[in-house]
Design an enzyme around this catalytic site. Sequence first.
Site, PDB file in Angstrom:
ATOM      1  N   SER A 170      11.218  -5.755  15.844  1.00 26.56           N
ATOM      2  CA  SER A 170      11.019  -7.000  16.587  1.00 26.56           C
ATOM      3  C   SER A 170      10.679  -6.592  18.016  1.00 26.56           C
ATOM      4  O   SER A 170      11.583  -6.408  18.842  1.00 26.56           O
ATOM      5  CB  SER A 170      12.282  -7.862  16.549  1.00 26.56           C
ATOM      6  OG  SER A 170      12.117  -9.012  17.361  1.00 26.56           O
TER       7      SER A 170
ATOM      8  N   LEU B 233       9.616  -7.793  20.867  1.00 19.53           N
ATOM      9  CA  LEU B 233      10.152  -8.462  22.049  1.00 19.53           C
ATOM     10  C   LEU B 233      11.663  -8.277  22.172  1.00 19.53           C
ATOM     11  O   LEU B 233      12.197  -8.163  23.281  1.00 19.53           O
ATOM     12  CB  LEU B 233       9.806  -9.953  22.026  1.00 19.53           C
ATOM     13  CG  LEU B 233       8.399 -10.299  22.520  1.00 19.53           C
ATOM     14  CD1 LEU B 233       8.120 -11.780  22.372  1.00 19.53           C
ATOM     15  CD2 LEU B 233       8.236  -9.876  23.982  1.00 19.53           C
ATOM     16  N   TYR B 234      12.348  -8.246  21.065  1.00 21.39           N
ATOM     17  CA  TYR B 234      13.790  -7.985  21.100  1.00 21.39           C
ATOM     18  C   TYR B 234      14.046  -6.595  21.673  1.00 21.39           C
ATOM     19  O   TYR B 234      14.918  -6.403  22.522  1.00 21.39           O
ATOM     20  CB  TYR B 234      14.379  -8.108  19.693  1.00 21.39           C
ATOM     21  CG  TYR B 234      15.880  -7.999  19.642  1.00 21.39           C
ATOM     22  CD1 TYR B 234      16.678  -9.086  19.991  1.00 21.39           C
ATOM     23  CD2 TYR B 234      16.500  -6.819  19.253  1.00 21.39           C
ATOM     24  CE1 TYR B 234      18.067  -8.994  19.954  1.00 21.39           C
ATOM     25  CE2 TYR B 234      17.881  -6.714  19.208  1.00 21.39           C
ATOM     26  CZ  TYR B 234      18.659  -7.804  19.562  1.00 21.39           C
ATOM     27  OH  TYR B 234      20.033  -7.707  19.528  1.00 21.39           O
ATOM     28  N   GLU B 235      13.261  -5.621  21.216  1.00 23.49           N
ATOM     29  CA  GLU B 235      13.413  -4.251  21.713  1.00 23.49           C
ATOM     30  C   GLU B 235      13.125  -4.179  23.210  1.00 23.49           C
ATOM     31  O   GLU B 235      13.895  -3.590  23.981  1.00 23.49           O
ATOM     32  CB  GLU B 235      12.464  -3.316  20.964  1.00 23.49           C
ATOM     33  CG  GLU B 235      12.765  -3.174  19.483  1.00 23.49           C
ATOM     34  CD  GLU B 235      11.608  -2.521  18.738  1.00 23.49           C
ATOM     35  OE1 GLU B 235      10.839  -1.773  19.378  1.00 23.49           O
ATOM     36  OE2 GLU B 235      11.467  -2.769  17.524  1.00 23.49           O
TER      37      GLU B 235
END
Length: 410
Positions: free
Chosen positions: A318, A320-322
Amino acid sequence: MKQFYLVNPWIANICWVLGSILFVELVRDIYHVVSHIWSPLYKWHGWHHRVFRPDLTSVSTEIYQKATWYHDVPESLVMLTFSLFLWALTFVWIPSYHWATLAGFVYTLSFLFPAIARAIGIPNADQLTDLNHLPGAFSEPPTNWFVNRPYHWRHHFDNQNAYFCGTLSLVDKLMGTALSLKGKTIAVTGASGSLGRSLLLHLHKAGAKVIALTSGNQTITLNIDGKDLEINTINWQVSQENNLADLFEKVDILVLNHGINVHGEKTAEAIAKSYEINTFSSWRMLEIFLKTVRTNSDIACKEVWVNTSEAEVSPAFSPLYELTKRTLGDLVTLRKLDAPCVIRKLILGPFKSNLNPIGIMSADRVAKQIVKLAKADVRTIIVTINPLTFVAIPIKEFLVSTYFKLFTSK
């Protein structure tokens, strides 16, 4: 014929010197623990807890000297006895190194003679030798492996059944007494999620007074022994973190656990939303909380735990999560350099939740491990099934922290 040594004699002697010093330190800390468990010893040790006011000024010179005779001197004599016992054993079984083990004996004398000096009232002996009881403002939060004034202050005024260590905190870490959660007010964000609820449960079981911070409208309840317990629930919204400032004045530990996962999205809206919630909201709350750290008690007892995720060093599938979690992780590493209180990172692997329905670990197990490791005063708490994370995170933390130290002003 040339003699062959399995280990270089110099290295072996150094190891015996350091080992003998560590041995007497362990004896010292175990004696302290026993003093709190065994009432005949506590009758004498209790004098030590009568001496100081919260600002670490002594109640009276007479009580201070009595406490030194009743606790410090006997403690040093026990250390001395065991140091000689270790020397005798090595003299019999490993005579080549018996002189090296006398280092523990000499080290113990550096406690015994100053203790006697304090007990008989030699001027300024307390100022020169009783460093963890010096009055005055704390200049740093509790340190990790070595005992400083804020660390020891907590033994007197936070929880007398924790923080037993005198110089090294190893025994406290092994016993889970390096951080006491009993009676602490702990606020947890993301409280309606799987991990948030589990953290509230295990913190409550550890004796904490928990507060649930959630963006939802429902009151958080916990099931404890088959009974539902309503938790003090505070509603808040992203971008309105300043509204929590008054609450944070009363909070001892803030756990920043909220976040979102937009998975494969990469729109401008998804980018803005991810950074706002995962990174900048937590950052604002961290800074608001740190402003409440003013007194010695605050420095010693207040903490922030930040869930930055294993995504700091490994893919979460993911992007953007990272990206947002890595940014938060780096900001936290930067802020830890001069933070007025302890900041812990929570580096968590994939656990099953609404954000990650295919997670492998259970949120309950993860929360239980977080609390256990926090009580051992682990500053970077890693709970994951990925062994590489246990290697990658310390390396990354060291390199990034060193870089920040070198290229930021004090």
